[in-house]
Design a protein around this motif. Sequence first.
Motif, PDB file in Angstrom:
ATOM      1  N   ALA A 128       2.091   4.564   1.188  1.00 14.75           N
ATOM      2  CA  ALA A 128       3.200   3.787   1.971  1.00 14.75           C
ATOM      3  C   ALA A 128       3.475   2.989   0.734  1.00 14.75           C
ATOM      4  O   ALA A 128       2.975   2.337   0.198  1.00 14.75           O
ATOM      5  CB  ALA A 128       2.911   3.250   3.054  1.00 14.75           C
ATOM      6  N   ASN A 129       4.733   2.523   0.314  1.00 13.73           N
ATOM      7  CA  ASN A 129       5.201   1.468  -0.674  1.00 13.73           C
ATOM      8  C   ASN A 129       6.249   0.748   0.246  1.00 13.73           C
ATOM      9  O   ASN A 129       7.036   0.058  -1.043  1.00 13.73           O
ATOM     10  CB  ASN A 129       6.149   2.911  -1.778  1.00 13.73           C
ATOM     11  N   GLY A 130       6.827   0.298   1.603  1.00  7.10           N
ATOM     12  CA  GLY A 130       7.562  -0.209   1.443  1.00  7.10           C
ATOM     13  C   GLY A 130       7.907   0.025   1.786  1.00  7.10           C
ATOM     14  O   GLY A 130       8.943  -1.190   3.563  1.00  7.10           O
ATOM     15  N   LEU A 166       3.753   5.805  -8.992  1.00  7.03           N
ATOM     16  CA  LEU A 166       3.925   5.056  -8.136  1.00  7.03           C
ATOM     17  C   LEU A 166       4.528   3.934  -7.820  1.00  7.03           C
ATOM     18  O   LEU A 166       5.185   3.615  -9.356  1.00  7.03           O
ATOM     19  CB  LEU A 166       2.824   4.792  -7.983  1.00  7.03           C
ATOM     20  N   PRO A 167       5.190   3.682  -7.046  1.00  9.89           N
ATOM     21  CA  PRO A 167       5.681   2.229  -7.401  1.00  9.89           C
ATOM     22  C   PRO A 167       5.135   1.137  -7.681  1.00  9.89           C
ATOM     23  O   PRO A 167       4.210   0.642  -7.729  1.00  9.89           O
ATOM     24  CB  PRO A 167       6.567   2.033  -5.762  1.00  9.89           C
ATOM     25  N   THR A 168       5.709   0.074  -7.625  1.00 12.46           N
ATOM     26  CA  THR A 168       5.771  -1.819  -7.970  1.00 12.46           C
ATOM     27  C   THR A 168       3.946  -1.753  -7.557  1.00 12.46           C
ATOM     28  O   THR A 168       2.919  -2.638  -7.795  1.00 12.46           O
ATOM     29  CB  THR A 168       6.113  -2.364  -7.855  1.00 12.46           C
ATOM     30  N   GLY A 190      -5.244  -0.707  -1.593  1.00  8.90           N
ATOM     31  CA  GLY A 190      -4.304  -0.650  -2.407  1.00  8.90           C
ATOM     32  C   GLY A 190      -3.817  -0.880  -3.599  1.00  8.90           C
ATOM     33  O   GLY A 190      -4.821  -0.833  -4.280  1.00  8.90           O
ATOM     34  N   ILE A 191      -2.523  -0.273  -4.167  1.00  6.84           N
ATOM     35  CA  ILE A 191      -2.186  -0.978  -5.758  1.00  6.84           C
ATOM     36  C   ILE A 191      -1.633  -1.876  -6.441  1.00  6.84           C
ATOM     37  O   ILE A 191       0.069  -1.345  -5.776  1.00  6.84           O
ATOM     38  CB  ILE A 191      -1.900   0.424  -6.310  1.00  6.84           C
ATOM     39  N   LEU A 192      -1.697  -2.963  -6.610  1.00  2.00           N
ATOM     40  CA  LEU A 192      -1.040  -4.009  -7.457  1.00  2.00           C
ATOM     41  C   LEU A 192      -0.998  -4.940  -8.240  1.00  2.00           C
ATOM     42  O   LEU A 192      -1.566  -5.440  -8.934  1.00  2.00           O
ATOM     43  CB  LEU A 192      -0.914  -4.424  -6.087  1.00  2.00           C
ATOM     44  N   PRO A 193      -0.293  -3.567  -9.468  1.00  2.00           N
ATOM     45  CA  PRO A 193      -0.998  -4.879 -10.820  1.00  2.00           C
ATOM     46  C   PRO A 193      -0.163  -6.036 -10.655  1.00  2.00           C
ATOM     47  O   PRO A 193       0.687  -6.771 -10.653  1.00  2.00           O
ATOM     48  CB  PRO A 193       0.736  -3.706 -11.738  1.00  2.00           C
ATOM     49  N   GLY A 194      -1.274  -6.932 -11.656  1.00  2.00           N
ATOM     50  CA  GLY A 194      -1.064  -8.333 -11.738  1.00  2.00           C
ATOM     51  C   GLY A 194      -1.980  -9.120 -10.056  1.00  2.00           C
ATOM     52  O   GLY A 194      -2.135 -10.445 -10.987  1.00  2.00           O
ATOM     53  N   ASN A 253       5.372  -9.347 -12.420  1.00  2.00           N
ATOM     54  CA  ASN A 253       5.639  -8.947 -10.594  1.00  2.00           C
ATOM     55  C   ASN A 253       5.292  -9.940  -9.625  1.00  2.00           C
ATOM     56  O   ASN A 253       5.194 -10.067  -8.487  1.00  2.00           O
ATOM     57  CB  ASN A 253       4.249  -7.920 -10.101  1.00  2.00           C
ATOM     58  N   GLU A 254       5.320 -11.082 -10.286  1.00  2.00           N
ATOM     59  CA  GLU A 254       5.635 -12.350  -9.518  1.00  2.00           C
ATOM     60  C   GLU A 254       6.064 -12.511  -7.991  1.00  2.00           C
ATOM     61  O   GLU A 254       7.410 -11.822  -7.984  1.00  2.00           O
ATOM     62  CB  GLU A 254       6.187 -13.774  -9.683  1.00  2.00           C
TER      63      GLU A 254
END
Length: 265
Positions: A128-130, A166-168, A190-194, A253-254
């Motif tokens: 799921a990417n939103g 993969l998305p952001t 989850g994958i969330l850089p930052g 990614n803020e």
Amino acid sequence: MNTRRSAASARRVSVRPCLSAFAVAVLMLAGSCHPLNNPVDPRSSAYTGEPVERDPPERTPLLPETVRWESVAEHLEGQLLALEIPADGIFVEPRRPDSPPQLWIVVTFEAAVDPHELDRGLVLARIANGFETETRIVHPWAYSLTPDNLRLIIPLGWPWPPFTTLPTAAMIRMRIVDVGGHVAGERLFGILPGDFDGDGRVFFADDLQTGAAQLNGFLASRDDPWSIRADMNADGVVETDAGFPDYAIVSQNEGTTLPDPPPEF
């Protein structure tokens, strides 16, 4: 003598009605429990057409249970560093590796795996990417296998089946199931850089200024999982000064948050 016979006859007559009443009661009770009044008995006039059958015997699992899931990146050449993915679904991967631009999900089983049974089963990933949710089958050529673990590839830098880039931010539900339908293991992550602190959003003050910056200059080491999380571009060194890679990942990614988890399989 006539008097005694009359009394005996009277007693016999008075007992018969009681016996008859008792017999009727027994028949009524027996009739209420008779299987022909059972709605799941095909012989019954009350049969509903939905017989209840015994559950089939459980099949022997063809794949052993999984005991450990890890997210792995190569921080220096040949240095694979892992972060464990627990079963509670709260793990967030904060890295966006530069070279090679991919993550591996390494799954360890409780016993040696038969490659033939793994090939006959399924490795499923629901992402799921939103904006949308996509379910993909991870084909055998997309992983490597040792006697007791499985390494699944998740590319981050270019489209490469069975995953797209993969998305952001993404939530992934992954499941391993054998050909008989037995689920060997499953994880949600989850994958969330930052997202250094793993709270599901990137916030510069928490993830960099009071987070990863405290490890600036440290070498990423398996002895310190926080140093692995802080080395977000996976080059082996935590660099959080302005203009450096780990700083840039958080800055870019803020304000980004994880999407809702994909539905269950």
